[in-house]
Design a protein around this motif. Structure first.
Motif, mmCIF file in Angstrom:
data_model
loop_
_atom_site.group_PDB
_atom_site.id
_atom_site.type_symbol
_atom_site.label_atom_id
_atom_site.label_comp_id
_atom_site.label_asym_id
_atom_site.label_seq_id
_atom_site.Cartn_x
_atom_site.Cartn_y
_atom_site.Cartn_z
ATOM 1 N N ARG A 89 48.171 -31.134 11.370
ATOM 2 C CA ARG A 89 47.508 -32.137 10.539
ATOM 3 C C ARG A 89 48.163 -32.243 9.150
ATOM 4 N NH1 ARG A 89 43.059 -29.912 13.459
ATOM 5 N NH2 ARG A 89 41.968 -31.509 14.689
ATOM 6 N N GLU A 90 49.481 -32.293 9.151
ATOM 7 C CA GLU A 90 50.245 -32.398 7.908
ATOM 8 C C GLU A 90 50.321 -33.852 7.450
ATOM 9 O OE1 GLU A 90 53.832 -29.492 7.917
ATOM 10 O OE2 GLU A 90 53.453 -29.975 10.015
ATOM 11 N N GLU A 91 50.049 -34.090 6.192
ATOM 12 C CA GLU A 91 50.056 -35.450 5.657
ATOM 13 C C GLU A 91 51.450 -36.068 5.681
ATOM 14 O OE1 GLU A 91 48.322 -35.512 1.809
ATOM 15 O OE2 GLU A 91 46.329 -34.862 2.480
ATOM 16 N N SER A 92 52.474 -35.238 5.633
ATOM 17 C CA SER A 92 53.847 -35.742 5.589
ATOM 18 C C SER A 92 54.405 -36.091 6.966
ATOM 19 C CB SER A 92 54.762 -34.696 4.940
ATOM 20 O OG SER A 92 54.742 -33.472 5.680
#
Length: 262
Positions: A89-92
């Motif tokens: 669930r990484e924003e990047s």
């Protein structure tokens, strides 16, 4: 480089940039081997890949899957894909939220010209390995759960997770969860520029044996490199020593410059 890799025994080629893939494709660089697209894919670039790649491993949304379905329908083919999860669930990063995978699977299963072959994810870079274990374990469990549900147009036979540094780590986790009777078969480990892709697939027989021999082959390559390196270094020192001894015995002066690379 691609032809050299194929000659050395690479079973599957992978590219993560559309433009480079097209350039090499026109040069027949991939002839004789399946070609997979493994990078981030924009919807406006899909049309350039259909009919050229055997699998798109980075389908990160239902929207992208629908575009692939549309272009594949025009070409009269069914395109194999992997669904990319944002397991950390990484924003990047792009990718499907793990909690939404069931809903996504149900929608993609309705597309007639797309065939889901499995899941893909690049977990976050974490230390220590205990944290990384959570991501690989979650991917393995999702793979098993989806396989058990028997969706139409879904064939869960490919689990792609991690980079080359995660090679044995990922294989061990998935093998433990599946058990030795449903072990892993290492399909390919390919490199495209700076990105490595490890593809693992469920297999009923000989999976661990294949993984062992593939790893052993890689270890032999590394050992051969170091042996050659130190053998050349040894020869260099031998030659230098011989020259110095020769100069001393003949009373000649000899300017010497030392340069070592390790």
């Amino acid at each position: 480089r691609v032809r050299a890799a194929i000659a050395a025994g690479v079973d599957v080629c992978g590219e993560n940039r559309v433009q480079e893939l097209l350039e090499k494709y026109e040069q027949h660089a991939y002839d004789g081997k399946p070609l997979h697209f493994i990078g981030t894919l924009q919807t406006n670039k899909v049309k350039y890949l259909i009919g050229k790649v055997s699998m798109i491993e980075s389908v990160s949304s239902v929207k992208l899957a629908k575009v692939i379905d549309k272009e594949a329908a025009k070409a009269g083919i069914c395109q194999d894909i992997l669904l990319e999860l944002n397991i950390g669930r990484e924003e990047s990063k792009l990718g499907i939220d793990p909690d939404e995978i069931d809903s996504v699977i149900q929608q993609v299963a309705q597309l007639e010209h797309v065939h889901v072959r499995g899941l893909m994810a690049i977990p976050p870079k974490t230390q220590p390995n205990q944290e990384k274990t959570l991501y690989f374990d979650r991917m393995s469990q999702l793979f098993i759960d989806i396989s058990a549900k028997k969706y139409d147009n879904i064939t869960m036979d490919c689990l792609s997770m991690g980079m080359s540094a995660d090679y044995f780590f990922a294989a061990d986790i998935h093998a433990r969860r599946n058990g030795c009777a449903d072990a892993l078969c290492v399909i390919h480990l390919c490199r495209s520029d700076q990105r490595d892709v490890l593809r693992l697939a469920s297999g009923s027989n000989g999976g661990l044996r294949n993984a062992f021999f593939c790893g052993l082959h890689r270890l032999c390559d590394i050992l051969a490199f170091f042996l050659c390196h130190y053998f050349i270094t040894f020869l260099s020192f031998t030659s230098l020593a011989s020259t110095i001894i020769s100069s001393l015995t003949t009373n000649e002066s000899l300017p010497v410059t030392f340069c070592f690379t390790m």
